[in-house]
Design an enzyme around this catalytic site. Structure first.
Site, PDB file in Angstrom:
ATOM      1  N   GLU A 191       0.813  -1.219   0.000  1.00 26.54           N
ATOM      2  CA  GLU A 191       0.000   0.000   0.000  1.00 26.54           C
ATOM      3  C   GLU A 191       0.847   1.269   0.000  1.00 26.54           C
ATOM      4  O   GLU A 191       0.373   2.341  -0.376  1.00 26.54           O
ATOM      5  CB  GLU A 191      -0.931   0.009   1.218  1.00 26.54           C
ATOM      6  CG  GLU A 191      -2.050  -1.022   1.167  1.00 26.54           C
ATOM      7  CD  GLU A 191      -3.112  -0.694   0.137  1.00 26.54           C
ATOM      8  OE1 GLU A 191      -3.074   0.410  -0.435  1.00 26.54           O
ATOM      9  OE2 GLU A 191      -3.980  -1.549  -0.113  1.00 26.54           O
ATOM     10  N   GLU A 229       6.801 -21.607   8.739  1.00 25.65           N
ATOM     11  CA  GLU A 229       7.119 -20.747   9.880  1.00 25.65           C
ATOM     12  C   GLU A 229       8.057 -21.413  10.883  1.00 25.65           C
ATOM     13  O   GLU A 229       8.566 -20.760  11.796  1.00 25.65           O
ATOM     14  CB  GLU A 229       5.847 -20.321  10.603  1.00 25.65           C
ATOM     15  CG  GLU A 229       5.133 -21.426  11.352  1.00 25.65           C
ATOM     16  CD  GLU A 229       3.965 -20.897  12.166  1.00 25.65           C
ATOM     17  OE1 GLU A 229       3.983 -21.112  13.388  1.00 25.65           O
ATOM     18  OE2 GLU A 229       3.057 -20.271  11.590  1.00 25.65           O
TER      19      GLU A 229
END
Length: 299
Positions: free
Chosen positions: A82, A113
């Site tokens: 963004e 992870e």
């Protein structure tokens, strides 16, 4: 080390979630969500230090790098993406890295992870330097991927920040700037995409926005460095010029076109009545900050 993880604890207020009416569940969930901004508020002193350091490193040519797994990683990628249209940043200046790569944005990548070394490899792939700021995001505060990333970043001499939703988080012991936001147990036990994810999003909003303010990409509260990638943003760009210069929309559009779609240059041109070349020079001489360029009367 954490002995008790509040993000994995059961929430007393939602023990009978499956027996509530839809409205009761919504009211309960909304009440729980209201705790999040108050928890974030308590972290403002730590966030102030983080953002001041990030601004300083960014001005030196450093990058802002988010690293995380699952929801935490996705939020980092989202915030980084963004910044490109909002602040006209280069995609390589603010980066989001998620365990498992881009595929993990939409699909779970099993076990990604759990590997510390994977984070080190991901950071090496972007040529991490000592000028960079690495922000490790993990609701639990103990995700191996994030631990590995922060540990490696420390060896490079980069600035390291951790964001977790538990007290005494493992990543808080590794990062130079630890941020812990205690949002309490989730509505749905262990589902950290809920309150923890909301807290992380609020924090990332703060970090990227206030950092960009600090490096001159905002005029008052306007996106002076907006990158117009569609008609909506072109219109917004012109209206920003119109608002600051107190001129008509058509006059602002003319400046926008002459400036080759550079809102900063167009604004300085309009405010000072000068050419594109002179406006560009003033911005260059004043750290690309519009207000300073407007006040600059040097020949």
């Amino acid at each position: 080390m954490m002995e008790n993880s509040t993000t994995e604890a059961r929430n007393e207020a939602t023990m009978h979630l499956d027996e509530m009416t839809v409205e009761e569940a919504l009211i309960t969930m909304n009440k729980e969500d209201q705790q999040v901004p108050l928890a974030v508020q308590k972290a403002i002193p730590q966030l102030t230090k983080v953002i001041k350091k990030t601004i300083a490193q960014y001005k030196k040519g450093g990058r802002l790098i988010y690293i995380g797994a699952g929801t935490s990683g996705r939020l980092g990628v989202l915030d980084a993406a963004e910044c490109v249209p909002t602040f006209n940043t280069d995609p390589h200046e603010i980066i989001g890295i998620i365990a498992g790569g881009q595929h993990a944005m939409t699909m779970a990548v099993e076990g990604a992870e759990d590997h510390k070394k994977l984070a080190e490899e991901d950071l090496k792939n972007i040529d991490l330097t000592s000028k960079d700021v690495v922000i490790g995001i993990a609701a639990s505060g103990k995700t191996p991927y994030v631990i590995g990333g922060l540990t490696f970043a420390n060896t490079i001499g980069a600035t390291t920040v951790s964001i977790s939703c538990n007290e005494h988080a493992v990543i808080s012991e590794i990062a130079q700037y630890p941020v812990e936001v205690k949002v309490g147990p989730e509505v749905l036990t262990g589902s950290t995409r809920l309150k923890s994810g909301t807290a992380q999003k609020l924090i990332l909003n703060m970090i990227s926005t206030i950092t960009m303010v600090g490096v001159g990409k905002v005029y008052d509260n306007l996106m002076i460095d907006v990158k117009a990638t569609n008609q909506k943003l072109i219109d917004r760009s012109v209206r920003i010029i119109q608002e600051i210069c107190a001129i008509t929309y058509d006059e602002a559009m003319a400046l926008y076109q002459v400036s080759e779609h550079d809102v900063k240059v167009a604004t300085v041109m309009g405010m000072c009545g000068i050419s594109k070349e002179e406006a560009t020079r003033r911005l260059l001489n004043n750290g690309d900050i519009v207000k300073r360029a407007i006040r600059d009367r040097q020949p």
